[in-house]
Design a protein around this motif. Structure first.
Motif, PDB file in Angstrom:
ATOM      1  N   ILE A   1       0.861  -1.180   0.000  1.00 24.89           N
ATOM      2  CA  ILE A   1       0.000   0.000   0.000  1.00 24.89           C
ATOM      3  C   ILE A   1       0.896   1.229   0.000  1.00 24.89           C
ATOM      4  O   ILE A   1       1.918   1.268   0.687  1.00 24.89           O
ATOM      5  CB  ILE A   1      -0.971   0.008   1.203  1.00 24.89           C
ATOM      6  CG1 ILE A   1      -1.933   1.197   1.113  1.00 24.89           C
ATOM      7  CG2 ILE A   1      -0.228   0.003   2.526  1.00 24.89           C
ATOM      8  CD1 ILE A   1      -3.078   1.148   2.099  1.00 24.89           C
ATOM      9  N   VAL A   2       0.526   2.210  -0.817  1.00 24.43           N
ATOM     10  CA  VAL A   2       1.223   3.493  -0.874  1.00 24.43           C
ATOM     11  C   VAL A   2       0.183   4.581  -0.596  1.00 24.43           C
ATOM     12  O   VAL A   2      -0.547   4.989  -1.497  1.00 24.43           O
ATOM     13  CB  VAL A   2       1.897   3.726  -2.245  1.00 24.43           C
ATOM     14  CG1 VAL A   2       2.593   5.086  -2.273  1.00 24.43           C
ATOM     15  CG2 VAL A   2       2.869   2.608  -2.567  1.00 24.43           C
ATOM     16  N   PRO A   3       0.067   5.046   0.666  1.00 27.85           N
ATOM     17  CA  PRO A   3      -0.870   6.115   0.991  1.00 27.85           C
ATOM     18  C   PRO A   3      -0.250   7.486   0.698  1.00 27.85           C
ATOM     19  O   PRO A   3       0.857   7.776   1.141  1.00 27.85           O
ATOM     20  CB  PRO A   3      -1.116   5.960   2.488  1.00 27.85           C
ATOM     21  CG  PRO A   3      -0.419   4.708   2.897  1.00 27.85           C
ATOM     22  CD  PRO A   3       0.607   4.420   1.865  1.00 27.85           C
ATOM     23  N   VAL A   4      -0.962   8.310  -0.061  1.00 28.48           N
ATOM     24  CA  VAL A   4      -0.528   9.667  -0.382  1.00 28.48           C
ATOM     25  C   VAL A   4      -1.648  10.596   0.061  1.00 28.48           C
ATOM     26  O   VAL A   4      -2.809  10.375  -0.297  1.00 28.48           O
ATOM     27  CB  VAL A   4      -0.270   9.826  -1.893  1.00 28.48           C
ATOM     28  CG1 VAL A   4       0.139  11.258  -2.225  1.00 28.48           C
ATOM     29  CG2 VAL A   4       0.781   8.833  -2.366  1.00 28.48           C
ATOM     30  N   GLY A   5      -1.310  11.626   0.836  1.00 20.99           N
ATOM     31  CA  GLY A   5      -2.384  12.446   1.374  1.00 20.99           C
ATOM     32  C   GLY A   5      -2.083  13.917   1.500  1.00 20.99           C
ATOM     33  O   GLY A   5      -0.938  14.366   1.458  1.00 20.99           O
TER      34      GLY A   5
END
Length: 192
Positions: A142-146
């Motif tokens: 998973i690659v969370p970008v926020g």
């Protein structure tokens, strides 16, 4: 599948544009004023709890809970874990990632603090496909970008909102192996 990919590319582009605008608008202060000196976070740990919807999961829209811990290596740069729990009637998702977050400088009188973050970790999804089809369990990266904003209520206590796009490779048996979600989270932050 094509429309969902197109929609996620639009969200990603919008997030990039907003981050760029914030970077140019909120430039670091040249000198610390007494009001800014009171807001120093360097060396402190911040705990966060967020809730909100996660759009685009394997089973549609899910209820999402985020638990985070940020250690501030400087007043603007922090790192720490992010645990995301997503639920629908037939889906349980658990994601753990390490996040790197940059919080922008703001004028001393402003209680708002915008931030951007990116992370890397793993996600597990357990999806009940129905009484005749059984269940499917899949694990992926998973690659969370926020992009988020914090509002200072009082010293050490903030309310926050975060738009987080999770890029994963979860197997959606109907549409293939690429699963992205948009999470809109609302929560609190407490600096210890």
């Amino acid at each position: 599948m094509y429309d969902e990919e197109k929609e996620m590319k639009r969200y990603g582009f919008l997030l990039l544009v907003l981050c760029s605008m914030m970077f140019f608008y909120f430039s670091p202060a040249k000198a610390q004023t007494p009001a800014q000196a009171q807001e120093r976070r360097s060396g402190h740990f911040t705990l966060g709890v967020d809730v909100g919807p996660a759009f685009g999961t394997i089973d549609g829209t899910a209820a999402n809970i985020g638990l985070s811990g940020d250690y501030y290596a400087s007043d603007n740069l922090s790192f720490g874990p992010l645990l995301q729990l997503g639920f629908t009637g037939d889906l349980t998702q658990i994601a753990l990632s390490g996040q790197l977050k940059y919080t922008f400088e703001v004028p001393p009188a402003s209680p708002f603090r915008p931030n951007v973050q990116i992370g890397l970790g793993f996600i597990n999804a357990d999806h009940d496909l129905g009484s005749f089809r059984g269940s499917k369990n899949d694990t992926s990266y998973i690659v969370p970008v926020g992009l988020g904003f914090e509002y200072k209520v009082q010293a050490g206590f903030y309310v926050s909102t975060t738009a987080l796009i999770n890029y994963t490779n979860l197997d959606n048996s109907d549409e293939g192996h690429w699963q992205n979600t948009l999470n809109l989270l609302f929560g609190v932050r407490i600096t210890l």
